[in-house]
Design a protein around this motif. Sequence first.
Motif, PDB file in Angstrom:
ATOM      1  N   PRO A 245      -7.295 -10.476 -18.193  1.00 31.23           N
ATOM      2  CA  PRO A 245      -6.187  -9.719 -17.595  1.00 31.23           C
ATOM      3  C   PRO A 245      -5.212 -10.637 -16.860  1.00 31.23           C
ATOM      4  CG  PRO A 245      -8.213  -9.370 -16.377  1.00 31.23           C
ATOM      5  CD  PRO A 245      -8.578 -10.146 -17.593  1.00 31.23           C
ATOM      6  N   ASN A 246      -3.959 -10.219 -16.806  1.00 30.96           N
ATOM      7  CA  ASN A 246      -2.919 -10.997 -16.143  1.00 30.96           C
ATOM      8  C   ASN A 246      -2.755 -10.619 -14.681  1.00 30.96           C
ATOM      9  OD1 ASN A 246      -2.296 -12.334 -18.521  1.00 30.96           O
ATOM     10  ND2 ASN A 246      -0.828 -10.768 -19.136  1.00 30.96           N
ATOM     11  N   TRP A 247      -3.257  -9.474 -14.282  1.00 32.24           N
ATOM     12  CA  TRP A 247      -3.081  -8.981 -12.923  1.00 32.24           C
ATOM     13  C   TRP A 247      -4.434  -8.716 -12.303  1.00 32.24           C
ATOM     14  CZ3 TRP A 247       1.732  -9.135 -10.985  1.00 32.24           C
ATOM     15  CH2 TRP A 247       2.782  -9.226 -11.899  1.00 32.24           C
ATOM     16  N   GLN A 248      -4.523  -8.891 -10.996  1.00 34.51           N
ATOM     17  CA  GLN A 248      -5.763  -8.719 -10.267  1.00 34.51           C
ATOM     18  C   GLN A 248      -5.497  -7.760  -9.112  1.00 34.51           C
ATOM     19  OE1 GLN A 248      -6.812 -12.177  -8.044  1.00 34.51           O
ATOM     20  NE2 GLN A 248      -8.997 -11.869  -8.403  1.00 34.51           N
ATOM     21  N   GLY A 249      -6.437  -6.927  -8.832  1.00 35.43           N
ATOM     22  CA  GLY A 249      -6.233  -6.039  -7.693  1.00 35.43           C
ATOM     23  C   GLY A 249      -6.838  -4.686  -7.916  1.00 35.43           C
ATOM     24  N   PRO A 250      -6.481  -3.710  -7.165  1.00 34.34           N
ATOM     25  CA  PRO A 250      -5.350  -3.619  -6.237  1.00 34.34           C
ATOM     26  C   PRO A 250      -5.654  -4.227  -4.868  1.00 34.34           C
ATOM     27  CG  PRO A 250      -6.450  -1.514  -6.365  1.00 34.34           C
ATOM     28  CD  PRO A 250      -7.149  -2.417  -7.334  1.00 34.34           C
ATOM     29  N   PHE A 251      -4.576  -4.622  -4.178  1.00 37.14           N
ATOM     30  CA  PHE A 251      -4.623  -5.149  -2.834  1.00 37.14           C
ATOM     31  C   PHE A 251      -3.742  -4.283  -1.946  1.00 37.14           C
ATOM     32  CE2 PHE A 251      -5.486  -8.798  -5.532  1.00 37.14           C
ATOM     33  CZ  PHE A 251      -6.573  -9.375  -4.898  1.00 37.14           C
ATOM     34  N   VAL A 252      -3.994  -4.359  -0.646  1.00 37.76           N
ATOM     35  CA  VAL A 252      -3.188  -3.628   0.333  1.00 37.76           C
ATOM     36  C   VAL A 252      -2.347  -4.651   1.092  1.00 37.76           C
ATOM     37  CG1 VAL A 252      -3.243  -2.123   2.357  1.00 37.76           C
ATOM     38  CG2 VAL A 252      -4.984  -1.885   0.577  1.00 37.76           C
ATOM     39  N   VAL A 253      -1.067  -4.364   1.229  1.00 39.41           N
ATOM     40  CA  VAL A 253      -0.175  -5.249   1.989  1.00 39.41           C
ATOM     41  C   VAL A 253      -0.457  -5.034   3.471  1.00 39.41           C
ATOM     42  CG1 VAL A 253       2.219  -5.792   2.527  1.00 39.41           C
ATOM     43  CG2 VAL A 253       1.596  -5.129   0.205  1.00 39.41           C
ATOM     44  N   THR A 254      -0.832  -6.119   4.163  1.00 38.47           N
ATOM     45  CA  THR A 254      -1.131  -6.009   5.592  1.00 38.47           C
ATOM     46  C   THR A 254       0.004  -6.534   6.465  1.00 38.47           C
ATOM     47  OG1 THR A 254      -2.253  -8.138   5.528  1.00 38.47           O
ATOM     48  CG2 THR A 254      -3.609  -6.165   5.287  1.00 38.47           C
TER      49      THR A 254
ATOM     50  N   TYR B 120       1.049 -10.915   3.149  1.00 36.55           N
ATOM     51  CA  TYR B 120      -0.380 -11.103   3.394  1.00 36.55           C
ATOM     52  C   TYR B 120      -1.090  -9.884   2.830  1.00 36.55           C
ATOM     53  CZ  TYR B 120       0.254 -15.157   6.373  1.00 36.55           C
ATOM     54  OH  TYR B 120       0.549 -16.415   6.837  1.00 36.55           O
ATOM     55  N   LEU B 121      -2.152 -10.138   2.063  1.00 41.64           N
ATOM     56  CA  LEU B 121      -2.854  -9.068   1.365  1.00 41.64           C
ATOM     57  C   LEU B 121      -4.313  -9.001   1.803  1.00 41.64           C
ATOM     58  CD1 LEU B 121      -1.596  -9.844  -2.257  1.00 41.64           C
ATOM     59  CD2 LEU B 121      -0.571  -8.284  -0.619  1.00 41.64           C
ATOM     60  N   THR B 122      -4.885  -7.815   1.696  1.00 39.04           N
ATOM     61  CA  THR B 122      -6.333  -7.632   1.825  1.00 39.04           C
ATOM     62  C   THR B 122      -6.800  -6.833   0.624  1.00 39.04           C
ATOM     63  OG1 THR B 122      -6.066  -5.597   3.113  1.00 39.04           O
ATOM     64  CG2 THR B 122      -6.314  -7.637   4.353  1.00 39.04           C
ATOM     65  N   ASP B 123      -8.020  -7.073   0.214  1.00 38.32           N
ATOM     66  CA  ASP B 123      -8.525  -6.302  -0.921  1.00 38.32           C
ATOM     67  C   ASP B 123      -8.991  -4.933  -0.429  1.00 38.32           C
ATOM     68  OD1 ASP B 123     -10.814  -6.977   0.390  1.00 38.32           O
ATOM     69  OD2 ASP B 123     -11.749  -8.042  -1.268  1.00 38.32           O
TER      70      ASP B 123
ATOM     71  N   GLU C  99     -11.858  -3.667   0.020  1.00 36.18           N
ATOM     72  CA  GLU C  99     -12.982  -3.661   0.955  1.00 36.18           C
ATOM     73  C   GLU C  99     -12.575  -4.113   2.351  1.00 36.18           C
ATOM     74  OE1 GLU C  99     -13.542  -5.425  -2.163  1.00 36.18           O
ATOM     75  OE2 GLU C  99     -14.203  -3.485  -2.948  1.00 36.18           O
ATOM     76  N   GLY C 100     -11.340  -4.590   2.524  1.00 38.11           N
ATOM     77  CA  GLY C 100     -10.862  -5.030   3.822  1.00 38.11           C
ATOM     78  C   GLY C 100     -10.970  -6.525   4.041  1.00 38.11           C
ATOM     79  N   LYS C 101     -11.393  -7.276   3.011  1.00 40.92           N
ATOM     80  CA  LYS C 101     -11.500  -8.723   3.123  1.00 40.92           C
ATOM     81  C   LYS C 101     -10.116  -9.334   2.951  1.00 40.92           C
ATOM     82  CE  LYS C 101     -13.358 -11.299  -0.062  1.00 40.92           C
ATOM     83  NZ  LYS C 101     -14.280 -11.906  -1.007  1.00 40.92           N
ATOM     84  N   CYS C 102      -9.692 -10.166   3.896  1.00 39.79           N
ATOM     85  CA  CYS C 102      -8.341 -10.732   3.898  1.00 39.79           C
ATOM     86  C   CYS C 102      -8.241 -11.863   2.886  1.00 39.79           C
ATOM     87  CB  CYS C 102      -7.995 -11.233   5.297  1.00 39.79           C
ATOM     88  SG  CYS C 102      -6.304 -11.801   5.444  1.00 39.79           S
TER      89      CYS C 102
END
Length: 170
Positions: free
Chosen positions: A129-138, A147-150, A152-155
């Motif tokens: 895959p070309n994309w990874q995620g989803p992430f949350v913009v913090t 700055y992103l966190t996954d 699970e909340g890991k930065c």
Amino acid sequence: MVEGSRQWHEKLHFALLGYRTTVCTSVGAIPYSLVYGIEAVIPAEVEIPSLQIIVEAEINDDEWVKSRLEQLSLIDKKRLASVCHGQLYQQRMARAYNKKVRPRKFEVGQLVLRHILPHWAEAKGKFAPNWQGPFVVTRVLSNGALYLTDMEGKCVEMAINSDAVKRYYV
């Protein structure tokens, strides 16, 4: 022209002469005349004198020095005109590019996907895959970095450019 691709170096001089003696669109002038202040004389004109060669050959040294100094003073005017032309060209190119650009604004709490770059360990071939995620913009910085966190909340350890992410729609 050239029979094989191994003989390109024999024709390089001719290609460079052609490039340096034609008008560049971005500058609006001939590069040779900007550097030397006179029009280029092709090698054939040295053997078979043209009007330009004959005119230069029949003037005395004092007149030649005066005309050369006038030509050198005109170089600055030509260079200034080419700088102005180049700036206008860059403005036109920037305007044409910016017409097609859609600004993307990210806010804290949005879901995004991160682009996997080829030199990362996650890139495992052309079928990966070309994309990874989803992430949350913090956190959103003013220069477009995020700055992103996954989930699970890991930065994520580094800030990432907003060009390398896209919105994720659930």
